[in-house]
Design a protein around this motif. Sequence first.
Motif, PDB file in Angstrom:
ATOM      1  N   TRP A  26       0.797  -1.219   0.000  1.00 13.61           N
ATOM      2  CA  TRP A  26       0.000   0.000   0.000  1.00 13.61           C
ATOM      3  C   TRP A  26       0.834   1.276   0.000  1.00 13.61           C
ATOM      4  O   TRP A  26       0.473   2.274   0.603  1.00 13.61           O
ATOM      5  CB  TRP A  26      -0.970  -0.019   1.175  1.00 13.61           C
ATOM      6  CG  TRP A  26      -2.218   0.774   0.927  1.00 13.61           C
ATOM      7  CD1 TRP A  26      -2.697   1.778   1.720  1.00 13.61           C
ATOM      8  CD2 TRP A  26      -3.170   0.631  -0.133  1.00 13.61           C
ATOM      9  NE1 TRP A  26      -3.866   2.271   1.194  1.00 13.61           N
ATOM     10  CE2 TRP A  26      -4.176   1.582   0.053  1.00 13.61           C
ATOM     11  CE3 TRP A  26      -3.252  -0.202  -1.262  1.00 13.61           C
ATOM     12  CZ2 TRP A  26      -5.245   1.733  -0.815  1.00 13.61           C
ATOM     13  CZ3 TRP A  26      -4.310  -0.056  -2.123  1.00 13.61           C
ATOM     14  CH2 TRP A  26      -5.299   0.899  -1.886  1.00 13.61           C
TER      15      TRP A  26
ATOM     16  N   PRO B 164       0.328   6.072  -0.662  1.00  6.85           N
ATOM     17  CA  PRO B 164      -0.316   5.816  -1.950  1.00  6.85           C
ATOM     18  C   PRO B 164      -1.238   6.926  -2.377  1.00  6.85           C
ATOM     19  O   PRO B 164      -2.436   6.777  -2.391  1.00  6.85           O
ATOM     20  CB  PRO B 164      -1.134   4.574  -1.670  1.00  6.85           C
ATOM     21  CG  PRO B 164      -1.517   4.724  -0.241  1.00  6.85           C
ATOM     22  CD  PRO B 164      -0.371   5.395   0.431  1.00  6.85           C
ATOM     23  N   ASP B 165      -0.711   8.043  -2.745  1.00  4.65           N
ATOM     24  CA  ASP B 165      -1.551   9.149  -3.150  1.00  4.65           C
ATOM     25  C   ASP B 165      -1.616   9.163  -4.677  1.00  4.65           C
ATOM     26  O   ASP B 165      -0.629   9.453  -5.329  1.00  4.65           O
ATOM     27  CB  ASP B 165      -0.891  10.432  -2.626  1.00  4.65           C
ATOM     28  CG  ASP B 165      -1.732  11.642  -2.919  1.00  4.65           C
ATOM     29  OD1 ASP B 165      -2.654  11.518  -3.737  1.00  4.65           O
ATOM     30  OD2 ASP B 165      -1.444  12.693  -2.342  1.00  4.65           O
ATOM     31  N   PRO B 166      -2.761   8.813  -5.250  1.00  2.94           N
ATOM     32  CA  PRO B 166      -2.829   8.725  -6.718  1.00  2.94           C
ATOM     33  C   PRO B 166      -2.580  10.082  -7.352  1.00  2.94           C
ATOM     34  O   PRO B 166      -2.329  10.181  -8.540  1.00  2.94           O
ATOM     35  CB  PRO B 166      -4.258   8.279  -7.007  1.00  2.94           C
ATOM     36  CG  PRO B 166      -4.781   7.796  -5.719  1.00  2.94           C
ATOM     37  CD  PRO B 166      -4.049   8.504  -4.635  1.00  2.94           C
TER      38      PRO B 166
ATOM     39  N   VAL C 119      -8.711   2.796  -7.989  1.00  2.00           N
ATOM     40  CA  VAL C 119      -7.978   2.189  -6.878  1.00  2.00           C
ATOM     41  C   VAL C 119      -8.343   2.943  -5.616  1.00  2.00           C
ATOM     42  O   VAL C 119      -8.219   4.159  -5.556  1.00  2.00           O
ATOM     43  CB  VAL C 119      -6.459   2.307  -7.093  1.00  2.00           C
ATOM     44  CG1 VAL C 119      -5.723   1.606  -5.984  1.00  2.00           C
ATOM     45  CG2 VAL C 119      -6.071   1.729  -8.421  1.00  2.00           C
TER      46      VAL C 119
ATOM     47  N   MET D  77      -2.906  -0.283 -10.623  1.00  2.00           N
ATOM     48  CA  MET D  77      -3.439   0.530 -11.710  1.00  2.00           C
ATOM     49  C   MET D  77      -2.990  -0.084 -13.043  1.00  2.00           C
ATOM     50  O   MET D  77      -3.805  -0.301 -13.944  1.00  2.00           O
ATOM     51  CB  MET D  77      -2.848   1.928 -11.533  1.00  2.00           C
ATOM     52  CG  MET D  77      -3.513   2.999 -12.308  1.00  2.00           C
ATOM     53  SD  MET D  77      -5.170   3.243 -11.749  1.00  2.00           S
ATOM     54  CE  MET D  77      -5.984   3.170 -13.320  1.00  2.00           C
ATOM     55  N   VAL D  78      -1.695  -0.357 -13.121  1.00  2.00           N
ATOM     56  CA  VAL D  78      -1.154  -0.911 -14.359  1.00  2.00           C
ATOM     57  C   VAL D  78      -1.794  -2.268 -14.656  1.00  2.00           C
ATOM     58  O   VAL D  78      -2.186  -2.552 -15.790  1.00  2.00           O
ATOM     59  CB  VAL D  78       0.383  -1.040 -14.265  1.00  2.00           C
ATOM     60  CG1 VAL D  78       0.921  -1.827 -15.439  1.00  2.00           C
ATOM     61  CG2 VAL D  78       1.019   0.342 -14.225  1.00  2.00           C
TER      62      VAL D  78
ATOM     63  N   VAL E   2       0.268   0.689  -5.237  1.00  2.00           N
ATOM     64  CA  VAL E   2      -1.010   1.164  -5.761  1.00  2.00           C
ATOM     65  C   VAL E   2      -0.923   1.366  -7.274  1.00  2.00           C
ATOM     66  O   VAL E   2      -1.821   0.967  -8.016  1.00  2.00           O
ATOM     67  CB  VAL E   2      -1.414   2.459  -5.045  1.00  2.00           C
ATOM     68  CG1 VAL E   2      -2.604   3.095  -5.727  1.00  2.00           C
ATOM     69  CG2 VAL E   2      -1.736   2.161  -3.599  1.00  2.00           C
ATOM     70  N   TRP E   3       0.187   1.949  -7.730  1.00  2.00           N
ATOM     71  CA  TRP E   3       0.311   2.139  -9.166  1.00  2.00           C
ATOM     72  C   TRP E   3       0.432   0.821  -9.904  1.00  2.00           C
ATOM     73  O   TRP E   3      -0.033   0.692 -11.033  1.00  2.00           O
ATOM     74  CB  TRP E   3       1.496   3.051  -9.493  1.00  2.00           C
ATOM     75  CG  TRP E   3       1.145   4.496  -9.316  1.00  2.00           C
ATOM     76  CD1 TRP E   3       1.603   5.324  -8.336  1.00  2.00           C
ATOM     77  CD2 TRP E   3       0.248   5.271 -10.105  1.00  2.00           C
ATOM     78  NE1 TRP E   3       1.044   6.566  -8.478  1.00  2.00           N
ATOM     79  CE2 TRP E   3       0.210   6.573  -9.556  1.00  2.00           C
ATOM     80  CE3 TRP E   3      -0.533   5.008 -11.224  1.00  2.00           C
ATOM     81  CZ2 TRP E   3      -0.568   7.592 -10.089  1.00  2.00           C
ATOM     82  CZ3 TRP E   3      -1.304   6.026 -11.751  1.00  2.00           C
ATOM     83  CH2 TRP E   3      -1.324   7.305 -11.191  1.00  2.00           C
TER      84      TRP E   3
ATOM     85  N   ALA F 157       5.549   9.337  -8.763  1.00  2.00           N
ATOM     86  CA  ALA F 157       5.788   7.927  -8.503  1.00  2.00           C
ATOM     87  C   ALA F 157       6.435   7.294  -9.739  1.00  2.00           C
ATOM     88  O   ALA F 157       6.240   7.745 -10.852  1.00  2.00           O
ATOM     89  CB  ALA F 157       4.470   7.225  -8.207  1.00  2.00           C
ATOM     90  N   ASN F 158       7.222   6.290  -9.494  1.00  2.00           N
ATOM     91  CA  ASN F 158       7.826   5.556 -10.598  1.00  2.00           C
ATOM     92  C   ASN F 158       7.535   4.084 -10.398  1.00  2.00           C
ATOM     93  O   ASN F 158       8.310   3.357  -9.825  1.00  2.00           O
ATOM     94  CB  ASN F 158       9.329   5.817 -10.625  1.00  2.00           C
ATOM     95  CG  ASN F 158       9.980   5.099 -11.780  1.00  2.00           C
ATOM     96  OD1 ASN F 158       9.298   4.554 -12.639  1.00  2.00           O
ATOM     97  ND2 ASN F 158      11.284   5.084 -11.783  1.00  2.00           N
ATOM     98  N   PRO F 159       6.382   3.646 -10.852  1.00  2.00           N
ATOM     99  CA  PRO F 159       5.922   2.295 -10.534  1.00  2.00           C
ATOM    100  C   PRO F 159       6.864   1.217 -11.051  1.00  2.00           C
ATOM    101  O   PRO F 159       7.234   1.240 -12.219  1.00  2.00           O
ATOM    102  CB  PRO F 159       4.578   2.203 -11.260  1.00  2.00           C
ATOM    103  CG  PRO F 159       4.204   3.595 -11.589  1.00  2.00           C
ATOM    104  CD  PRO F 159       5.460   4.358 -11.738  1.00  2.00           C
TER     105      PRO F 159
END
Lengths: 470, 175
Positions: A142, A278-280, A177, A151-152, A147-148, A285-287
């Motif tokens: 988390w 986890p702030d969308p 998400v 998403m992916v 989180v990303w 962010a670099n997932p």
Amino acid sequence: MMIAQIWKWIDDRSGYSDVVKPMLEHIVPSDARWWYVFGSATLCAFIVQVLSGIALAMVYVPGGDAAYESLKYITNDATMGYMVRGMHYYGATAMVMLAVIHMTQVFLHASYKYPREMNWMSGVVLLFVVLGMAFTGQLLRWDANGVWSVMVASEMAGRVPFIGAYIAHFLLGGETVGGSTLSRFFAIHVFILPGLIFAGIGLHMWLILRHGISEMPKVDQPVDPETYKEKYEARLEKTGVPFWPVAMWRDVLFSAAMVAVILFCSLFLGPPTLGPPPDPAYIHANPMPDWYFWWYFAVLSMLPPELETYVILGMPVLGLVILFILPLLSNRGHRVPSKRPWAVGTVIFGATAFVVLTIYGYRKPWSPDFAVKPLPANLVNSNDPHIQKGAQLVHDKGCLYCHNIDGHGGFRGPVLTYIGDRLDRGELVIRITNGGYNMPSFAASLSAEEMQEIVDFLLTRTEPKPVDAK
Amino acid sequence: MSESADSPEASAEDNRRSFLARLSVIVSSVIGAAITLPGIGFVLAPVFKREPGKWQRLGKVDSYDVGKTVSVEFKNASVREWAGVTALTGAWLRRVSQEEFIAFSINCRHLGCPVNWIEDASLFMCPCHGGVYYSDGDVAAGPPPEPLARYQVRVRKGFVEIETSPVPLTTNDQV
Ligand code: FES
């Protein structure tokens, strides 16, 4: 006396001596040596996961608003929390690795042939469930990365024809998400998939008892379903040894070594660091997935868009299907690797591809390097303010994100260290203005003057001529 | 019970058995359906529910400079109380002129990673697989198959408002 009686009662009612002991002492081929320890070690890693997982679940809060905080608490404050999280992480790594090694060994020795087809098939299903565990576990962390990743993943699922959006919404537990996604993944990670693994392991072990473990392959023993069982039994009778304790000690030693490594890593390397929360809306962010998926990440970046959907969806499904039906395609004939060059080739090819793509995935050369710094003065090596401005622009306009000059910058585009030798002014202007495959057009975002400065700077990038010693 | 297979008692017994077998299978199926269907419906519900878009207030119009692209955050359309910080969604907002705003989704159209706006280069860049977009959202380079998705924006009573919508899955045309 008393104890003996109690034991007798337990033994009689439970059937230990009648049922369990014979199972433990079933006869196995005596040549089953160190090659065979990976399966039991995978099981042992699973036990590590169950125990550390239960421990974590007693503190972890699977709620969108609290999960991150509870993990921080586990990692930083809870007694031994740091270690338990580490064990769960390295245990997962061990389990994935050992499962793959175990499978490779079985494949190389063709132990999946008659009569052990179902052993292999249940193992393939187990492998995919384990990968599912690894993936869902990453979301439970988390942090922004986890989180990303989801998403992916839902984007990928969303590409399934017709029902893609439904699958994605099912995964997310809604349209985005959020809190519902985490609860869903938690339930999948702690109830559904572990349930499947327990059932799968049960079946897998039962099949081992039913068909016996395979012998080391020998050139003069190709598998013929007509005669295999009799011959196998006959050889066991002559040379077999009881599993407990004659064969099992190797499994125990190897598993102990593996547990030691897990403990060592969790103590000294610690659990993976938690990323930012986890702030969308946090766009920096670099997932990145966990390392065993890096190769797949690399593949995704290299595909031409037309093929992408087919690969994203087709590869896992095709992989599962091919592996699953493998023993149905060939369940007789030679087992020795020397007689099966294709099998050996497949393993070598697969392993090489995995290593190369993983390294490639780790270095992320396809992706813009956002952290790149402006070129240092000694590299620009010019007193001309016009040239210096050009060098500055090469950074500011994002050229360096993708192009590398003398070791500075990304690797997405061609290296520009000696670009001055390769292209002249006109060519440079055209490329920068128009862009091209994978290169944006800068026509709209550069003034004539800026273009001039950039090009002039690039033209200074030439290979130093050898100085004559005269 | 019966001496020979074709005696009347035997066939009566056979009938009885197959009746009981059928009865058990049917009743078991009913039990199975009764205990699983509510759960399945419960779990699948979010798949079929669509949250309507809602207009949400961002900042005052004057707090945005003409020509600048900035990141904004707002609550997404389908918030659960317990979503915590994940209730937020981001967008790239640009004030094009005095009255005109445009908003881009931060989700890359390739696989959804968050794109970054690079002011000097006037490009959106994706950290995942090298997707690049021009300032109008069109694809400039890399794997994305489509331009960046846009949100509806409007100005009301001196505030910029954005119409929240579900997370833009690349397949989701409602955005
Ligand atoms: S997600 Fe943006 S390029 Fe792949």
